[in-house]
Scaffold this motif. Structure first.
Motif, PDB file in Angstrom:
ATOM      1  N   ARG A  70      -6.842   3.725  -6.353  1.00 18.34           N
ATOM      2  CA  ARG A  70      -5.866   2.664  -6.125  1.00 18.34           C
ATOM      3  C   ARG A  70      -4.560   3.308  -5.684  1.00 18.34           C
ATOM      4  NH1 ARG A  70      -8.347  -2.464  -7.264  1.00 18.34           N
ATOM      5  NH2 ARG A  70      -9.264  -2.436  -9.336  1.00 18.34           N
ATOM      6  N   ALA A  71      -3.673   2.493  -5.157  1.00 18.78           N
ATOM      7  CA  ALA A  71      -2.384   3.021  -4.719  1.00 18.78           C
ATOM      8  C   ALA A  71      -1.242   2.429  -5.535  1.00 18.78           C
ATOM      9  CB  ALA A  71      -2.159   2.668  -3.249  1.00 18.78           C
ATOM     10  N   ALA A  72      -0.276   3.271  -5.862  1.00 20.12           N
ATOM     11  CA  ALA A  72       1.005   2.774  -6.355  1.00 20.12           C
ATOM     12  C   ALA A  72       1.937   2.982  -5.166  1.00 20.12           C
ATOM     13  CB  ALA A  72       1.487   3.547  -7.578  1.00 20.12           C
ATOM     14  N   ALA A  73       1.853   2.076  -4.202  1.00 23.99           N
ATOM     15  CA  ALA A  73       2.554   2.186  -2.914  1.00 23.99           C
ATOM     16  C   ALA A  73       2.346   3.588  -2.354  1.00 23.99           C
ATOM     17  CB  ALA A  73       4.025   1.830  -3.072  1.00 23.99           C
ATOM     18  N   ASP A  74       3.420   4.220  -1.872  1.00 23.94           N
ATOM     19  CA  ASP A  74       3.307   5.557  -1.285  1.00 23.94           C
ATOM     20  C   ASP A  74       3.765   6.600  -2.290  1.00 23.94           C
ATOM     21  OD1 ASP A  74       6.494   5.673   0.500  1.00 23.94           O
ATOM     22  OD2 ASP A  74       5.878   4.502  -1.234  1.00 23.94           O
ATOM     23  N   GLN A  75       3.671   6.276  -3.564  1.00 25.88           N
ATOM     24  CA  GLN A  75       4.152   7.201  -4.577  1.00 25.88           C
ATOM     25  C   GLN A  75       3.048   7.899  -5.350  1.00 25.88           C
ATOM     26  OE1 GLN A  75       7.387   6.125  -7.117  1.00 25.88           O
ATOM     27  NE2 GLN A  75       7.512   4.146  -6.090  1.00 25.88           N
ATOM     28  N   ILE A 104      -4.008   6.468  -7.819  1.00 29.36           N
ATOM     29  CA  ILE A 104      -4.522   6.336  -9.179  1.00 29.36           C
ATOM     30  C   ILE A 104      -6.036   6.457  -9.116  1.00 29.36           C
ATOM     31  CG2 ILE A 104      -4.741   4.779 -11.147  1.00 29.36           C
ATOM     32  CD1 ILE A 104      -1.997   3.636  -9.447  1.00 29.36           C
ATOM     33  N   ARG A 150       0.818  11.565  -8.751  1.00 28.19           N
ATOM     34  CA  ARG A 150       2.053  11.301  -8.008  1.00 28.19           C
ATOM     35  C   ARG A 150       2.176  12.313  -6.873  1.00 28.19           C
ATOM     36  NH1 ARG A 150       7.966  12.286 -10.568  1.00 28.19           N
ATOM     37  NH2 ARG A 150       9.180  11.822  -8.697  1.00 28.19           N
ATOM     38  N   PRO A 159       5.177  11.576  -0.177  1.00 27.70           N
ATOM     39  CA  PRO A 159       4.654  11.062   1.092  1.00 27.70           C
ATOM     40  C   PRO A 159       5.176  11.811   2.313  1.00 27.70           C
ATOM     41  CG  PRO A 159       6.291   9.558   0.192  1.00 27.70           C
ATOM     42  CD  PRO A 159       6.052  10.610  -0.850  1.00 27.70           C
ATOM     43  N   ALA A 193      -1.834   9.493   1.184  1.00 27.12           N
ATOM     44  CA  ALA A 193      -2.861   9.002   0.271  1.00 27.12           C
ATOM     45  C   ALA A 193      -4.244   9.327   0.830  1.00 27.12           C
ATOM     46  CB  ALA A 193      -2.695   7.511   0.041  1.00 27.12           C
ATOM     47  N   VAL A 237       3.469  -2.638  -1.586  1.00 28.46           N
ATOM     48  CA  VAL A 237       2.047  -2.409  -1.330  1.00 28.46           C
ATOM     49  C   VAL A 237       1.297  -3.073  -2.474  1.00 28.46           C
ATOM     50  CG1 VAL A 237       0.214  -0.656  -1.208  1.00 28.46           C
ATOM     51  CG2 VAL A 237       2.443  -0.229  -0.124  1.00 28.46           C
ATOM     52  N   THR A 276       3.621  -2.650  -5.845  1.00 28.93           N
ATOM     53  CA  THR A 276       4.598  -1.580  -6.054  1.00 28.93           C
ATOM     54  C   THR A 276       5.562  -1.550  -4.880  1.00 28.93           C
ATOM     55  OG1 THR A 276       2.760  -0.312  -7.024  1.00 28.93           O
ATOM     56  CG2 THR A 276       4.822   0.873  -6.670  1.00 28.93           C
ATOM     57  N   VAL A 278      -0.344   1.096   2.609  1.00 28.71           N
ATOM     58  CA  VAL A 278       0.084   2.413   2.152  1.00 28.71           C
ATOM     59  C   VAL A 278       0.512   3.263   3.349  1.00 28.71           C
ATOM     60  CG1 VAL A 278      -0.592   4.543   0.978  1.00 28.71           C
ATOM     61  CG2 VAL A 278      -1.484   2.366   0.187  1.00 28.71           C
ATOM     62  N   GLU A 313       4.102   5.006   3.918  1.00 33.51           N
ATOM     63  CA  GLU A 313       4.300   6.446   4.104  1.00 33.51           C
ATOM     64  C   GLU A 313       5.099   6.716   5.373  1.00 33.51           C
ATOM     65  OE1 GLU A 313       0.210   7.653   3.916  1.00 33.51           O
ATOM     66  OE2 GLU A 313       0.273   7.992   1.738  1.00 33.51           O
TER      67      GLU A 313
END
Lengths: 243, 332
Positions: A10-15, A18, A61, A64, A69, B168, B251, B276, B280
């Motif tokens: 999964r993604a925590a946006a571009d941070q 997971i 973490r 980016p 990702a 996102v 997020t 995403v 980025e």
């Protein structure tokens, strides 16, 4: 048997990416989390800033600017499929436990709820071997799995405003060792003189995710003696590397 | 007002919040303006600044937004560096168009590293200046400054214009109904007074869950939008607890975090969904722009800033900042 739907990414946006190994609290799932965490610690991935192991997922973490990702997930897939050489499996701690008293204000009630004597409750809590699933919520706070099924007890309807640090608590099917004073809706059976978090000590944090714990019962006098050791910055507990 | 730097890395696995500055861009610009290392510790204040004096001449900059600044009554502009001499009083008034301001001093603030960072986490009494917010009469030590003595200015201070806050989806986007998603993306959410360094609770339509509002606790990011049983979204920020048991619908992207935290009370936020990959790409663009801005810091030759004009070519020595606050806002 690992569910083939996992790992899921999964993604925590571009941070962060997971890596989910399941959706339940399960020792085998957690072993996969801590295994991947150790693998990355052992063989770092470019662009990864830090990892946070939790019950059933690893939060990876990343920066980016340095990676993406997509690249990271490809790397992680390989790592999961072919883990590196086995590293240490964490440490087994023997932690002193003082039951009842002021810190163990729920001991009688828990016994009553389950139709047990307090000695039986103590024996069940003290006799188990626990896995540290996660350190989270507060600095050093340890979430433990392996609580005997007989002791599974719902949390209080409303939390108490302030419970002392070092509490040995039960919440649902989870057990914990609390690390800082604060509000809690868990049931408290006793306390440990061991400080899981001490700002003035090196290391500040003692117990890590993936470690295991067994408790050793102590009486009031011994607890007081161990308190003095902890207050002086010492560690009133032993540990051994698990292989 | 607290001492902060870029944050505490590697400690969230131990339940210790990442902390660090809320507005990373303003922070980096402040340090660049005074010639400090990018990771040097600064003072972060929420709306209200304070009054300061020094025991030795230092170069200072204030960033974050527009605020009235003066040295002994002579106006100084934010987003510029200027000199403060012993015997002079620096006054920083309230931010009018932003929430978090940064006071950087050449050399950086000298407080001990705690787990690799000088950031303050007040709740644990950890880091920064004795683990707490600053109070009147506190005295801070500074590291000796190196580098030049030129007054610099930011050519184009970041615009905190209201715009879409891009997000996102996920990690628990599937815990929410399609109606919830329509509301999240279609309706404005308002910044309430329930906001601090841990998070901001938004006012707006309730977002309905489809799979319950509990998950097995997992880690959360700066910018995670978690939705408890009430349906009211909370955006988690610098001092957030490291793990949480509520589903996170989306997020906020790195690129929009600064603008997000600087959104003022009562202002509306509108969310826009991106991928995403897009996030980025935007992060890289934002970083390039910031690097250009830093490379393009303009030496101030003739400016309305009288104290900059009077800069002497002395080596800045380590000094002591005597922070006398005329008001302390505890919205940390």
């Amino acid at each position: 048997m690992p569910d083939e739907a996992f790992p899921r990414f999964r993604a925590a946006a571009d941070q962060a990416v997971i890596v989910e190994f399941g959706v339940t609290i399960d020792a085998e799932i957690n072993r996969r989390v801590t295994g991947l965490d150790r693998d990355i610690a052992h063989r770092p991935i470019a662009g990864v800033v830090e990892c946070i192991p939790t019950y059933r997922s690893l939060f990876v973490r990343y920066d980016p600017i340095q990676t993406s990702a997509a690249n990271l997930i490809e790397d992680l897939r390989h790592r999961v499929a072919s883990p590196g050489e086995s590293q240490a499996q964490g440490r087994l701690w023997t932690v002193p436990a003082f039951y009842g008293g002021e810190a163990g204000q729920d001991l009688d009630e828990v016994a009553r709820i389950h139709g047990l004597t307090t000695e039986e409750v103590i024996a069940l809590h003290c006799g188990a071997r626990y896995r540290v699933f996660m350190i989270g919520f507060m600095p050093g706070f340890a979430y433990l799995g392996g609580l005997h099924e007989t002791l599974h007890t719902p949390r209080l309807a409303a939390p108490r405003p302030l419970m002392a640090a070092g509490g040995l608590a039960i919440g649902g099917m989870q057990a914990s060792i609390t690390s800082v004073p604060g509000p809690s809706g868990w049931r408290f059976l006793g306390r440990t003189p061991l400080k899981l978090f001490d700002l003035t000590r090196d290391p500040e944090i003692l117990i890590h995710a993936g470690d295991e714990i067994r408790f050793e019962r102590v009486d009031a006098a011994e607890a007081a003696r161990l308190d003095a050791i902890a207050d002086a910055g010492g560690v009133p507990a032993t540990c051994e590397e698990m292989s | 007002m607290t001492v902060q730097d870029a944050g505490r890395v590697g400690a969230q696995r131990f339940g210790i919040p990442g902390s660090g500055v809320m507005d990373g861009e303003s922070y980096l610009l402040a340090n660049a303006l005074v010639g400090a290392d990018a990771g040097a510790a600064v003072l972060e204040f929420a709306v209200f600044g304070g009054r300061f004096s020094v025991d030795a001449a230092v170069r200072i900059a204030v960033t974050g937004g527009s605020c009235p600044i003066d040295v002994d009554g002579r106006p100084v502009a934010p987003w510029t560096s200027f000199r403060l001499d012993p015997g002079s009083m620096l006054s920083i008034g309230p931010l009018s168009d932003a929430v978090y301001g940064y006071l950087a001093i050449a050399g950086g603030i000298d407080v001990p590293l705690f787990m690799g960072s000088r950031s303050t986490h007040g709740r644990s009494l950890m880091g920064g200046f004795n683990g707490r917010a600053l109070r009147p009469d506190d005295v801070l030590s500074l590291y000796p400054a190196s580098g030049g003595d030129t007054a610099l200015g930011v050519g184009h201070p970041p615009k905190r214009a209201q715009g879409m806050i891009r997000i996102v989806a996920g990690p628990q986007d599937d815990y929410f109904s399609s109606e919830a998603w329509d509301l999240l993306l279609g309706q404005p959410f308002t910044v309430t007074s329930q906001r601090d360094r841990m998070g901001m609770i938004l006012e707006g339509p309730a977002l309905d869950h489809v799979k319950g509002f509990n998950i097995v606790s997992d880690a959360v990011a700066f910018g995670s939008i978690q939705v408890p049983g009430s349906g009211k979204p909370t955006i988690l920020l610098a001092d957030r607890q490291t793990t949480g048991g509520y589903p996170k619908i989306a997020t906020v992207i790195t690129s929009d975090l600064c603008r997000l935290v600087q959104t003022q009370l009562g202002d509306a936020i509108q969310f826009e969904l991106v991928s995403v990959e897009e996030a980025e790409g935007l992060a890289r663009k934002s970083r390039s722009r910031l690097d250009e801005t830093i490379d393009g810091l303009v030496p101030l030759r003739s400016t309305p800033d009288l104290s900059a004009k009077r800069l002497l070519s002395l080596n800045l020595v380590d000094g002591v900042v005597d922070a006398s606050e005329n008001k302390s806002s505890q919205a940390q």
